[in-house]
Enzyme design. Structure first.
Site, PDB file in Angstrom:
ATOM      1  CG  HIS B   8      -0.351   0.066   2.555  1.00  0.00           C
ATOM      2  ND1 HIS B   8      -0.121  -1.071   3.301  1.00  0.00           N
ATOM      3  CD2 HIS B   8       0.079   1.088   3.316  1.00  0.00           C
ATOM      4  CE1 HIS B   8       0.424  -0.733   4.465  1.00  0.00           C
ATOM      5  NE2 HIS B   8       0.568   0.573   4.505  1.00  0.00           N
ATOM      6  CG  HIS B  87       3.425   4.823   5.230  1.00  0.00           C
ATOM      7  ND1 HIS B  87       2.347   5.417   5.857  1.00  0.00           N
ATOM      8  CD2 HIS B  87       3.074   3.513   5.088  1.00  0.00           C
ATOM      9  CE1 HIS B  87       1.408   4.502   6.084  1.00  0.00           C
ATOM     10  NE2 HIS B  87       1.813   3.347   5.626  1.00  0.00           N
ATOM     11  CD  GLU B 136       3.246  -0.463   7.290  1.00  0.00           C
ATOM     12  OE1 GLU B 136       2.706   0.559   6.801  1.00  0.00           O
ATOM     13  OE2 GLU B 136       2.595  -1.365   7.855  1.00  0.00           O
TER      14      GLU B 136
END
Lengths: 144, 144
Positions: B8, B87, B136
């Site tokens: 994502h 992010h 992440e």
């Protein structure tokens, strides 16, 4: 419009060779294109492939570096000297239909439709009209 | 490590209901999760699915809004009042192996490994060590 595939995340970098080394050595990318210049956009471009769930045609990371000080990236890199996430690019089946839809929605389109780094027509929509995201809309390229 | 799927793109927003309306009405998303709170991260979260080339398991847009003023998003939204790209999150088969790899590469990891919004262990790597991208790393969730 109907939301299409997230073709790529555009990532600005001050040094495309260093960025390529980062994606290869730190992130473990194995499919990285040769960088090439796009003088009409004022950028040097390189694609980093990421796998999707089936190992094919995942969303790419599009590395972009300024070709010179007149590049549209210059301001971004002044604010973000290390580089960072610059834009997101979604595919659409028809660029004309998408442009009409965004215009009808009152979104500010940045300049004319042009040929993008994947060889298909694209336009950019102003981040202030897109929840802070510079958004590229691109006609779906061939994945063959 | 070997580069995994781009699970994502995290997009910060000051107003998650307005962001959901934007993705539905302007961007044409048809698969949007119900938003839910993650008090341990100080955020409210909502997933927007995008199709991949086969119509399945494309990279998601993860909308995140601060739960309160102590949220880690507060500073980002002060700098970016409209929100924006926050992010990127890549999948790995083993979070322990990935953490060891990033530590060995001298990358600053932000806090302990924790359970992320997809229910699998995750950690974040400092943007200053990642070419300006808050990154992440997440253990691959079930796509079933």
């Amino acid at each position: 419009m109907k939301l299409g595939r997230l073709n790529h995340v555009g990532v600005a970098t001050p040094d495309i060779e260093a960025a390529i080394a980062f994606w290869r050595d730190t992130m473990g990318a194995t499919a990285i294109s040769d960088p090439f210049d796009m003088p009409t956009q004022g950028v040097r471009v390189c694609f980093v492939d990421t796998p999707n769930a089936n190992g094919l045609w995942g969303t790419q990371i599009e590395l972009i570096a300024p070709l010179d000080e007149s590049s549209p990236l210059t301001g971004f890199l002044e604010r973000n000297p290390l580089g960072g996430q610059h834009h997101v690019a979604f595919e659409v089946p028809s660029i004309e239909t998408a442009r009409t839809d965004f215009e009808a929605a009152g979104k500010r389109i940045l300049g004319p439709t042009r040929i993008g780094a994947h060889g298909t027509p694209v336009f950019f929509v102003h981040p202030k009209d897109m929840n802070g995201m510079l958004t590229e809309i691109m006609e779906t390229p061939s994945h063959g």
